[in-house]
Design an enzyme around this catalytic site. Sequence first.
Site, short mmCIF file in Angstrom:
data_model
loop_
_atom_site.label_atom_id
_atom_site.label_comp_id
_atom_site.label_asym_id
_atom_site.label_seq_id
_atom_site.Cartn_x
_atom_site.Cartn_y
_atom_site.Cartn_z
N GLU A 1 0.34 5.36 11.48
CA GLU A 1 1.14 4.50 10.92
C GLU A 1 2.62 4.13 11.48
OE1 GLU A 1 3.46 7.39 7.72
OE2 GLU A 1 1.98 5.94 7.09
N ARG A 2 3.31 3.48 11.03
CA ARG A 2 4.77 3.22 11.63
C ARG A 2 5.69 4.32 11.34
NH1 ARG A 2 2.83 -1.43 9.36
NH2 ARG A 2 2.60 -3.22 10.74
N LYS B 1 0.79 -1.37 0.01
CA LYS B 1 -0.03 0.07 -0.16
C LYS B 1 0.97 1.37 0.07
CE LYS B 1 -2.34 -1.07 3.68
NZ LYS B 1 -1.60 -2.24 4.03
#
Length: 243
Positions: A181-182, A155
């Site tokens: 997110e990371r 993604k």
Amino acid sequence: MAGTVVTVKDLVVRVQFDDDPPELNELLEVQNGHETQILVDHLESEGIAFCLNVRSDFRLMKGMAVERTHKGIEVPIGDPTIGRILNALGDPLDGQEAIDKSVPRKDIMKLPPRSTNFEVQKSEILETGIKVIDFFTPFVKGRKIGIIGGAGVGKTVLTMELINNIARSGSGLSFFTGIGERIREGHELYQTLKDEDLLKNTCMYFAQMNENPIQRALIGIAATAGAEHFRDEKKNEYPVLRR
């Protein structure tokens, strides 16, 4: 004294106002020597303001005085934000200096002006340069597209390729908002765009996994406020944002 802290529970702060209650989404400053900012979420009965500790500053105690600021969360807008990474409060996350205070700012909760000019425009395809997308699932300008998939399926890589192709076409700006997110993925995206000299065509807003849930909830609204400025005020310079 405008208000007094009556309870502190994790990121929730309740403030008692005997008079002059604050507005919804107004920032308040706790007089603890650090001017800790809390955001009014809603008003309860008997003059109680239910507030959120947006910066996770736990130097708060019951009985502390609270002053109104008469303004909400304001983030910088315009050209100085291009190529930068900002959080939900407009602070830089890219290790560079903060954006100058003289730069115009916008209240993220303020709605854009309503338009009575509804022009029927012909649907246009946004060419991504990725054949499988342009052929099977073409993007229509002005509509929403979602990329859904599990971990590790690509993604983020696909998103980076879309930003890359739109930037290289010179047709306008890309806004990337990272919500929960990371950190590693955000850093890799920034480094890739920097190496490819694409930061000049990108605005980024991050509230990643290390941020509190309040900032993660607000980051999409902050990014939208920045995008609305380019759409409404800079549409001749950045035609891709015209709708």
